[in-house]
Design a protein around this motif. Structure first.
Motif, PDB file in Angstrom:
ATOM      1  N   PHE A 106       0.813  -1.212   0.000  1.00  0.00           N
ATOM      2  CA  PHE A 106       0.000   0.000   0.000  1.00  0.00           C
ATOM      3  C   PHE A 106       0.854   1.273   0.000  1.00  0.00           C
ATOM      4  N   SER A 134      -7.563   0.102  -3.777  1.00  0.00           N
ATOM      5  CA  SER A 134      -6.650  -1.025  -3.567  1.00  0.00           C
ATOM      6  C   SER A 134      -5.876  -0.856  -2.261  1.00  0.00           C
ATOM      7  N   ASP A 138      -5.823  -3.370   1.095  1.00  0.00           N
ATOM      8  CA  ASP A 138      -4.575  -3.908   1.655  1.00  0.00           C
ATOM      9  C   ASP A 138      -4.443  -3.536   3.128  1.00  0.00           C
ATOM     10  N   LYS A 142      -4.124  -6.066   6.431  1.00  0.00           N
ATOM     11  CA  LYS A 142      -3.004  -5.967   7.372  1.00  0.00           C
ATOM     12  C   LYS A 142      -3.507  -5.680   8.787  1.00  0.00           C
TER      13      LYS A 142
END
Length: 562
Positions: A106, A134, A138, A142
């Motif tokens: 990212f 996107s 991500d 995480k």
């Protein structure tokens, strides 16, 4: 016969050839770093690598033997700087590999958007929205992984997480500026990116909080467990020592510190006996710590002590004190938050006074008051103001300021602490309490060498460093914690804390060579140091003694007998 500055009439061309290059490098690097303003961006790293390589090639075309002595000094300094910066970039690239599991992919996606905006490259709202979407996905993955992450919180992993948090803070600020650039000006862009941008900011904040709490935060609950740091290892210390032109190993520097500490302890016991405490110097130190002023009086004490220090050096004609330097310095109060990292007051262009406020707990108030008592503050004032840091800053702004590119704690901190050597020798501390106040700081600087170098060689933990300061120097535990936290939070070079005592010993040794041998008067010596500007002391010594160094010079001055 006194050593004089060279002039063009003595057969050398006029000085300034390398100075122009240094000023160019300073401005160029500033422009590159401001334009490529994400510190961990590969674009920035590669651009700086190319620049330093090209400048080294340019420097190599200079005919060194025909340079003016000042230019030869600048050549050595610039050459070392360029090599050092290339090495630092290589180390940065290697260290960023540790952060990849936390911030990639990212971070790279956001950096692309930010750098496109910086170059004003055409970017459609749809493309930016796709990238932001996107990135948000991500970050969400995480975040879920971190909530269940049970990896060991060893020092290396914790420091990597700490650095990742700094990267997240940097990205958040840059991304907010990114959207301001387009918002309202480009309606189509705003239409596409408004919601994805808000989602990314929310996810960045949540992810940063999770990393801080779960990967950086305490696993035990002690107030010292939030101190994180990354030891550079013995090889890293040797690299830094080479950059600072120090011809000693880390182990030898610790031996120097131990010898200096032994001297301090002997003198501390003498002062303790004079106060009636016998060999119990810590009891005598406790007596001194309680010699603090009442609330509201600390700033008055600082100004009183500053006048005493200025009057002393002027009366003994020890250094030039310009009228503006004596007149124009401002006073500020340190916040309670900053006192956690800097428990003692600071100086330079201004003085920042450390003293408890009404918002601090009773225990913290007493520790701060005891740590900034009158005898210890007496030494701090001339260290921070005149003839120490304030006088330094005044002269740096007016003489050879271009050499600030080569700033080093061995010159900056060494100069200020050197005065504690000289004033001690002159009997500036006339009472046992004043002697204990000066000796406390001298012990403190010895301890800084030991605990900082041993930490970086993986021989001491932060908690052991705190205990060392409490047991060997007599610190309040709160001030010891602040000292260790400041030393290892990533804002200081690994050698910074060692630079105080070692830089002072270098200038003290140079004084013996130059003043006691009659090359300079005391005042000429001090004025010349200030007018030459910032540089490692070995290079300053070569300049003052007209020693012609060769390009690629390696440290060889043994300034301390072991």
């Amino acid at each position: 016969m006194k050593v004089k500055s060279h002039t063009a009439e003595q057969g050398f061309p006029a000085s300034g050839v390398i100075r122009d290059m240094i000023e160019c490098v300073t401005a160029d690097v500033s422009d590159i770093e401001q334009f490529y303003n994400i510190t961990f961006s590969k674009t920035r790293i590669y651009r700086l690598e190319d620049y330093y390589r090209d400048k080294l090639a340019e420097l190599a075309t200079v005919q060194y033997l025909f340079l003016h002595p000042e230019d030869r000094t600048d050549y050595i300094l610039l050459e070392k700087y360029l090599h050092q910066q290339r090495g630092s970039l290589a180390s940065l690239k290697a260290s960023l590999e540790e952060l990849k599991p936390l911030i990639e992919p990212f971070a790279s996606g956001l950096v692309v958007l930010i750098e496109r905006r910086q170059k004003v490259e055409p970017t459609t709202g749809r493309y930016a929205a796709d990238v932001l979407s996107s990135v948000a996905q991500d970050l969400e993955k995480k975040l879920r992984a971190i909530s269940t992450d049970e990896r060991p919180k060893d020092p290396g992993a914790r420091f990597a997480a700490y650095r990742a948090v700094k990267c997240l803070e940097e990205l958040t600020g840059a991304l907010e500026e990114w959207t301001i650039f387009y918002k309202g000006y480009d309606p189509d862009f705003t239409w596409w990116t408004s919601a994805p941008f808000q989602e990314v900011i929310r996810q960045l904040n949540s992810f940063q909080a999770a990393v801080t709490a779960n990967l950086v935060g305490s696993s035990v609950g002690s107030s010292t467990d939030d101190i994180v740091g990354q030891p550079v290892g013995r090889s890293g210390l040797l690299t830094d020592l080479d950059a600072q032109f120090i011809a000693y190993s880390p182990e030898e520097l610790i031996e120097i510190a131990d010898k200096e500490y032994a001297w301090c302890k002997t003198e501390m016991i003498k002062a303790s006996k004079a106060l009636g405490y016998g060999k119990d110097w810590k009891a005598a130190l406790e007596h001194v710590k309680n010699l603090y002023v009442e609330p509201g009086q600390q700033t008055r004490l600082v100004h009183e002590l500053s006048k005493e220090a200025v009057a002393y050096v002027k009366r003994h004609d020890m250094v030039t004190v310009p009228t503006i330097a004596e007149e124009c310095w401002r006073t500020f109060m340190m916040t309670p938050e900053r006192q956690k990292v800097n428990p003692f007051f600071l100086g330079g262009e201004s003085l920042i006074v450390s003293y408890p406020t009404d918002t601090m707990s009773h225990a913290d108030k007493l520790m701060s008051m005891r740590g900034n008592n009158r005898p210890m503050s007496r030494s701090t004032v001339f260290h921070e103001l005149i003839p120490g840091h304030h006088l330094q800053m005044h002269m740096i702004a007016r003489y050879r300021s271009y050499r600030s590119l080569f700033t080093t704690p061995f010159w900056i901190e060494g100069w200020a602490f050197y005065w504690e050597f000289i004033l001690w020798d002159r009997g500036f501390a006339s009472t046992p309490e004043e002697k204990i106040g000066m000796l406390f700081w001298r012990m403190h600087r010895c301890a800084r060498i030991v605990f900082s170098l041993k930490f970086h060689m993986n021989q001491m933990t932060p908690r052991e460093c705190i205990d060392y300061l409490v047991n060997k120097v007599g610190h309040e535990r709160a001030t010891a914690e602040g000292e260790v936290r400041r030393s290892f939070n990533g804002d200081y070079n690994a050698l910074y804390q060692a630079g105080y005592m070692l830089g002072a010993l270098q200038i003290y040794a140079l004084r013996k060579e130059m003043v006691e041998n009659g090359d300079f008067s005391e005042k000429e010596f001090h004025d010349r140091i200030l007018r030459e500007g910032e540089m490692p002391i070995e290079i300053l010594r070569a300049l003052l003694q007209d020693k012609r160094l060769r390009p690629g010079h390696k440290a060889d001055w043994r300034f301390y007998d072991l």
